[in-house]
Design a protein around this motif. Structure first.
Motif, PDB file in Angstrom:
ATOM      1  N   GLU A 142      -4.755  -0.388  -3.839  1.00 24.14           N
ATOM      2  CA  GLU A 142      -3.883   0.790  -3.817  1.00 24.14           C
ATOM      3  C   GLU A 142      -3.997   1.529  -2.486  1.00 24.14           C
ATOM      4  O   GLU A 142      -2.982   1.940  -1.902  1.00 24.14           O
ATOM      5  CB  GLU A 142      -4.237   1.747  -4.959  1.00 24.14           C
ATOM      6  CG  GLU A 142      -3.875   1.240  -6.337  1.00 24.14           C
ATOM      7  CD  GLU A 142      -4.294   2.204  -7.438  1.00 24.14           C
ATOM      8  OE1 GLU A 142      -4.332   3.432  -7.195  1.00 24.14           O
ATOM      9  OE2 GLU A 142      -4.597   1.729  -8.546  1.00 24.14           O
TER      10      GLU A 142
ATOM     11  N   GLU B 267      -2.295  10.815   2.687  1.00 22.98           N
ATOM     12  CA  GLU B 267      -2.251  10.361   1.299  1.00 22.98           C
ATOM     13  C   GLU B 267      -3.223   9.191   1.086  1.00 22.98           C
ATOM     14  O   GLU B 267      -3.968   9.156   0.099  1.00 22.98           O
ATOM     15  CB  GLU B 267      -0.821   9.944   0.940  1.00 22.98           C
ATOM     16  CG  GLU B 267      -0.620   9.562  -0.501  1.00 22.98           C
ATOM     17  CD  GLU B 267       0.828   9.131  -0.796  1.00 22.98           C
ATOM     18  OE1 GLU B 267       1.053   8.687  -1.940  1.00 22.98           O
ATOM     19  OE2 GLU B 267       1.702   9.226   0.090  1.00 22.98           O
ATOM     20  N   ALA B 268      -3.241   8.254   2.030  1.00 22.65           N
ATOM     21  CA  ALA B 268      -4.155   7.114   1.942  1.00 22.65           C
ATOM     22  C   ALA B 268      -5.610   7.575   2.011  1.00 22.65           C
ATOM     23  O   ALA B 268      -6.461   7.116   1.239  1.00 22.65           O
ATOM     24  CB  ALA B 268      -3.865   6.104   3.053  1.00 22.65           C
TER      25      ALA B 268
ATOM     26  N   GLU C 183       1.751   1.068   4.500  1.00 22.47           N
ATOM     27  CA  GLU C 183       2.976   1.861   4.608  1.00 22.47           C
ATOM     28  C   GLU C 183       2.917   2.797   5.819  1.00 22.47           C
ATOM     29  O   GLU C 183       3.901   2.932   6.556  1.00 22.47           O
ATOM     30  CB  GLU C 183       3.225   2.662   3.329  1.00 22.47           C
ATOM     31  CG  GLU C 183       3.642   1.820   2.149  1.00 22.47           C
ATOM     32  CD  GLU C 183       3.777   2.606   0.850  1.00 22.47           C
ATOM     33  OE1 GLU C 183       3.694   3.859   0.874  1.00 22.47           O
ATOM     34  OE2 GLU C 183       3.952   1.975  -0.201  1.00 22.47           O
TER      35      GLU C 183
ATOM     36  N   LYS D 152       1.625  10.183   5.160  1.00 23.90           N
ATOM     37  CA  LYS D 152       1.260   8.915   4.516  1.00 23.90           C
ATOM     38  C   LYS D 152      -0.200   8.575   4.811  1.00 23.90           C
ATOM     39  O   LYS D 152      -0.931   8.118   3.923  1.00 23.90           O
ATOM     40  CB  LYS D 152       2.201   7.807   5.010  1.00 23.90           C
ATOM     41  CG  LYS D 152       2.082   6.508   4.255  1.00 23.90           C
ATOM     42  CD  LYS D 152       2.359   6.635   2.772  1.00 23.90           C
ATOM     43  CE  LYS D 152       3.833   6.734   2.466  1.00 23.90           C
ATOM     44  NZ  LYS D 152       4.112   6.635   1.017  1.00 23.90           N
TER      45      LYS D 152
ATOM     46  N   LEU E  20      -1.013   1.986   0.737  1.00 21.89           N
ATOM     47  CA  LEU E  20      -0.655   3.222   1.441  1.00 21.89           C
ATOM     48  C   LEU E  20      -0.950   3.129   2.939  1.00 21.89           C
ATOM     49  O   LEU E  20      -0.167   3.609   3.767  1.00 21.89           O
ATOM     50  CB  LEU E  20      -1.397   4.417   0.840  1.00 21.89           C
ATOM     51  CG  LEU E  20      -0.944   4.853  -0.549  1.00 21.89           C
ATOM     52  CD1 LEU E  20      -1.815   5.994  -1.059  1.00 21.89           C
ATOM     53  CD2 LEU E  20       0.507   5.271  -0.539  1.00 21.89           C
ATOM     54  N   THR E  21      -2.052   2.502   3.297  1.00 23.33           N
ATOM     55  CA  THR E  21      -2.401   2.327   4.708  1.00 23.33           C
ATOM     56  C   THR E  21      -1.364   1.454   5.408  1.00 23.33           C
ATOM     57  O   THR E  21      -0.943   1.754   6.527  1.00 23.33           O
ATOM     58  CB  THR E  21      -3.809   1.707   4.837  1.00 23.33           C
ATOM     59  OG1 THR E  21      -4.747   2.542   4.147  1.00 23.33           O
ATOM     60  CG2 THR E  21      -4.232   1.572   6.284  1.00 23.33           C
TER      61      THR E  21
END
Length: 171
Positions: A55, A95-96, A62, A92, A59-60
């Motif tokens: 997960e 978030e990661a 992205e 982003k 994110l990373t």
């Protein structure tokens, strides 16, 4: 005089032996390897850790994709568009990082999961060691797996197999 001194030394040695305390060793790594519930808990932790890491990796990735796109488009973007894209990338990445912290920080979800799975096993081992200690009169039981200060210990004082037997596992 010599005789009295010899008797005094002999008596002192006997007193020291009478007051000697019993101690034993256990090998926690060996004990845990022989407990199937521990192996299952470890496997469960590995699976959860891999899932959570995937997960975070998504994110990373992205964030990296956003950054690569930004680099290739930067010459065509206005200052306002650049600022917007940069904020998206930063959001982003943040978030990661927050997800990684949530899962893998010292007080994160993985730690809590490990505690919930391992605590009952460790408590069971502790109670078995305590029972053996009380029944055999040991004053001290050391874990040879975690104590690097032990250079040599006689296998006769290792009660790891006795602990496994008390827990109901054959060795």
């Amino acid at each position: 005089m010599k005789r009295t001194f010899s008797l005094l030394v002999l008596f002192s040695a006997l007193v020291v032996q009478v007051n000697a305390q019993k101690f034993a060793l256990i090998d926690m790594e060996y004990i845990l390897k022989n407990i199937p519930a521990y192996e299952r808990a470890n496997e469960q932790l590995n699976q959860v850790s891999k899932k959570w890491q995937a997960e975070v990796d998504v994110l990373t990735e992205e964030a990296q994709t956003l950054y690569k796109n930004y680099q290739s488009e930067a010459v065509f973007l206005s200052a306002e568009q650049k600022t917007k894209k940069e904020e998206e990338i930063i959001a982003k990445e943040k978030e990661a990082a927050e997800l990684k912290k949530k899962y893998f920080a010292p007080d994160g979800e993985l730690f809590k999961k490990r505690e919930s799975l391992m605590a009952p096993i460790q408590d069971e081992i502790y109670n078995a060691v305590k029972d053996i200690s009380e029944s055999k009169g040991y004053s001290l039981i050391l874990d040879r797996a975690s104590d690097t200060g032990i250079i040599f210990a006689s296998p006769r004082i290792d009660i790891s197999n006795e602990v496994l037997t008390k827990l109901g596992y054959s060795n």
